[in-house]
Design an enzyme around this catalytic site. Structure first.
Site, PDB file in Angstrom:
ATOM      1  CB  SER A  11      -0.904   0.006   1.235  1.00 15.36           C
ATOM      2  OG  SER A  11      -1.558   1.257   1.299  1.00 15.36           O
ATOM      3  CG  HIS A  36      -3.970  -1.410  -1.687  1.00 16.72           C
ATOM      4  ND1 HIS A  36      -5.087  -2.114  -2.093  1.00 16.72           N
ATOM      5  CD2 HIS A  36      -4.380  -0.617  -0.662  1.00 16.72           C
ATOM      6  CE1 HIS A  36      -6.122  -1.774  -1.339  1.00 16.72           C
ATOM      7  NE2 HIS A  36      -5.727  -0.856  -0.474  1.00 16.72           N
ATOM      8  CG  ASP A  38      -5.182   2.599   0.682  1.00 12.07           C
ATOM      9  OD1 ASP A  38      -6.170   1.847   0.611  1.00 12.07           O
ATOM     10  OD2 ASP A  38      -4.054   2.223   1.040  1.00 12.07           O
ATOM     11  CG  MET A  40      -8.355   7.533   2.383  1.00 14.28           C
ATOM     12  SD  MET A  40      -7.478   7.615   3.950  1.00 14.28           S
ATOM     13  CE  MET A  40      -6.600   6.066   3.923  1.00 14.28           C
ATOM     14  CG  HIS A  69      -9.409   0.560  -0.605  1.00 12.47           C
ATOM     15  ND1 HIS A  69      -8.855   0.324   0.640  1.00 12.47           N
ATOM     16  CD2 HIS A  69     -10.763   0.577  -0.409  1.00 12.47           C
ATOM     17  CE1 HIS A  69      -9.814   0.199   1.534  1.00 12.47           C
ATOM     18  NE2 HIS A  69     -10.978   0.354   0.936  1.00 12.47           N
ATOM     19  CG  MET A  71     -11.297   3.704   1.861  1.00 16.07           C
ATOM     20  SD  MET A  71      -9.793   3.628   2.842  1.00 16.07           S
ATOM     21  CE  MET A  71      -8.587   3.681   1.532  1.00 16.07           C
ATOM     22  CG  MET A 140     -12.074  -2.485   4.721  1.00 17.66           C
ATOM     23  SD  MET A 140     -10.526  -2.147   3.878  1.00 17.66           S
ATOM     24  CE  MET A 140      -9.569  -1.325   5.158  1.00 17.66           C
ATOM     25  N   GLY A 148      -1.247   1.397   9.646  1.00 22.21           N
ATOM     26  CA  GLY A 148      -0.610   1.103  10.928  1.00 22.21           C
ATOM     27  C   GLY A 148      -1.533   0.734  12.068  1.00 22.21           C
ATOM     28  CG  ASP A 178      -6.615  -2.654   2.863  1.00 25.11           C
ATOM     29  OD1 ASP A 178      -5.518  -2.442   3.411  1.00 25.11           O
ATOM     30  OD2 ASP A 178      -7.218  -1.791   2.185  1.00 25.11           O
ATOM     31  N   GLY A 179      -5.327  -4.238   5.946  1.00 22.12           N
ATOM     32  CA  GLY A 179      -5.201  -3.612   7.265  1.00 22.12           C
ATOM     33  C   GLY A 179      -4.513  -4.494   8.283  1.00 22.12           C
TER      34      GLY A 179
HETATM   35  C1  DX5 Z   1      -6.522   1.708   5.393  1.00 16.24           C
HETATM   36  C2  DX5 Z   1      -6.071   1.383   3.998  1.00 16.24           C
HETATM   37  C3  DX5 Z   1      -5.000   0.386   3.941  1.00 16.24           C
HETATM   38  C4  DX5 Z   1      -3.720   0.797   4.627  1.00 16.24           C
HETATM   39  C5  DX5 Z   1      -3.127  -0.454   5.183  1.00 16.24           C
HETATM   40  O1  DX5 Z   1      -7.704   2.406   5.331  1.00 16.24           O
HETATM   41  O2  DX5 Z   1      -7.146   0.902   3.226  1.00 16.24           O
HETATM   42  O3  DX5 Z   1      -4.726  -0.013   2.608  1.00 16.24           O
HETATM   43  O4  DX5 Z   1      -2.794   1.415   3.785  1.00 16.24           O
HETATM   44  O5  DX5 Z   1      -2.048  -0.114   5.966  1.00 16.24           O
HETATM   45  P1  DX5 Z   1      -1.405  -1.118   7.004  1.00 16.24           P
HETATM   46  O6  DX5 Z   1      -0.915  -2.285   6.211  1.00 16.24           O
HETATM   47  O7  DX5 Z   1      -0.310  -0.311   7.616  1.00 16.24           O
HETATM   48  O8  DX5 Z   1      -2.466  -1.493   7.991  1.00 16.24           O
HETATM   49 ZN    ZN Z   2      -6.691   0.000   1.238  1.00 18.15          ZN
END
Ligand code: DX5
Ligand code: ZN
Length: 226
Positions: A11, A36, A38, A40, A69, A71, A140, A148, A178-179
């Site tokens: 990611s 990946h 993200d 948002m 992804h 969000m 998720m 993190g 994911d996560g």
């Molecule tokens: C969180 C994201 C993830 C995030 C994962 O909302 O969708 O893709 O980057 O990060 P880690 O692997 O650090 O949990």
């Molecule tokens: Zn993600």
């Protein structure tokens, strides 16, 4: 399982944005399968990451598919932008789509793989009537919005339930997690039925990100973790 070998999707949210090119090259030259990405909006999730101009810059240098992804609320408004910015997979949130079937159809008409992400509180059973139209489900394993965070243990049961549901209706469905994914839980996730592991901090906060990807890629019931 639709894949013989699981996929790794580092990611970019966890990359160093001040040296993004270098981190893209690390992923290009690693055993990772996808990027990946993200996105948002500060509305669907309580955080803002980056948008399509940054994604286009990533796409210019990435040599592997972009797994995006979204969000965001009302993702239908941005599907074409997303495709034009380089997406291979577009994942929308179940909780953000009033007309999910229509949204999935629109993603496929753009020529992308269609994904649906489920928040930790959303049961996989809600996908029963649309699962035949989905290429990928992103479970998720943290509340979306931040990297993190701590992995939620209920995820294993959700993977198994979804694997069972998909085996009856859509055997080629990819299950992405994911996560909070890292070397400590990767083997158990794969055993439960995961096909794609997203890894942010466990890759980019590692002393050697290339090695971290290699360990995640080569983990498994019979592989050595060292
Ligand atoms: C969180 C994201 C993830 C995030 C994962 O909302 O969708 O893709 O980057 O990060 P880690 O692997 O650090 O949990
Ligand atoms: Zn993600």
């Amino acid at each position: 399982m639709p894949t013989t070998k699981h996929l790794i999707a580092p990611s970019i949210l966890a990359a160093d944005f001040a040296k993004l090119y270098d981190d893209i090259q690390i992923v290009n030259n690693s055993e990772a399968d996808w990027f990946h990405i993200d996105i948002m909006d500060g509305v669907f999730v309580p955080n803002i990451s980056f948008g399509f101009p940054v994604m286009q810059a990533i796409a210019k240098h990435a040599t592997k598919p972009l797994d995006v992804h979204l969000m965001i609320v009302d993702p239908d408004r941005y599907l074409k932008n997303c495709k034009d910015s380089g997406a291979a997979v577009i994942t929308v949130h179940y909780e953000a789509c009033t007309h999910l079937h229509r949204t999935l159809t629109a993603i496929k008409e753009l020529g992308c793989k269609a994904g649906v992400a489920l928040n930790p509180h959303t049961p996989v059973s809600l996908l029963k009537d649309v699962i035949g139209n989905i290429d990928l489900v992103c479970i998720m394993s943290v509340n979306p919005g931040f990297g993190g965070q701590k992995f939620i243990e209920q995820t294993y049961a959700k993977i198994k339930e979804l694997r069972y549901l998909s085996s009856e209706i859509n055997d080629s469905l990819l299950i992405e997690i994911d996560g909070g994914v890292g070397i400590d839980n990767a083997a158990k996730l794969i055993e439960a039925g995961a096909d794609v592991l997203v890894a942010g901090s466990s890759v980019f906060s590692a002393v050697d990100p290339t090695k971290a990807v290699r360990q995640l890629k080569n983990i498994g019931p019979i592989a050595s973790h060292i």
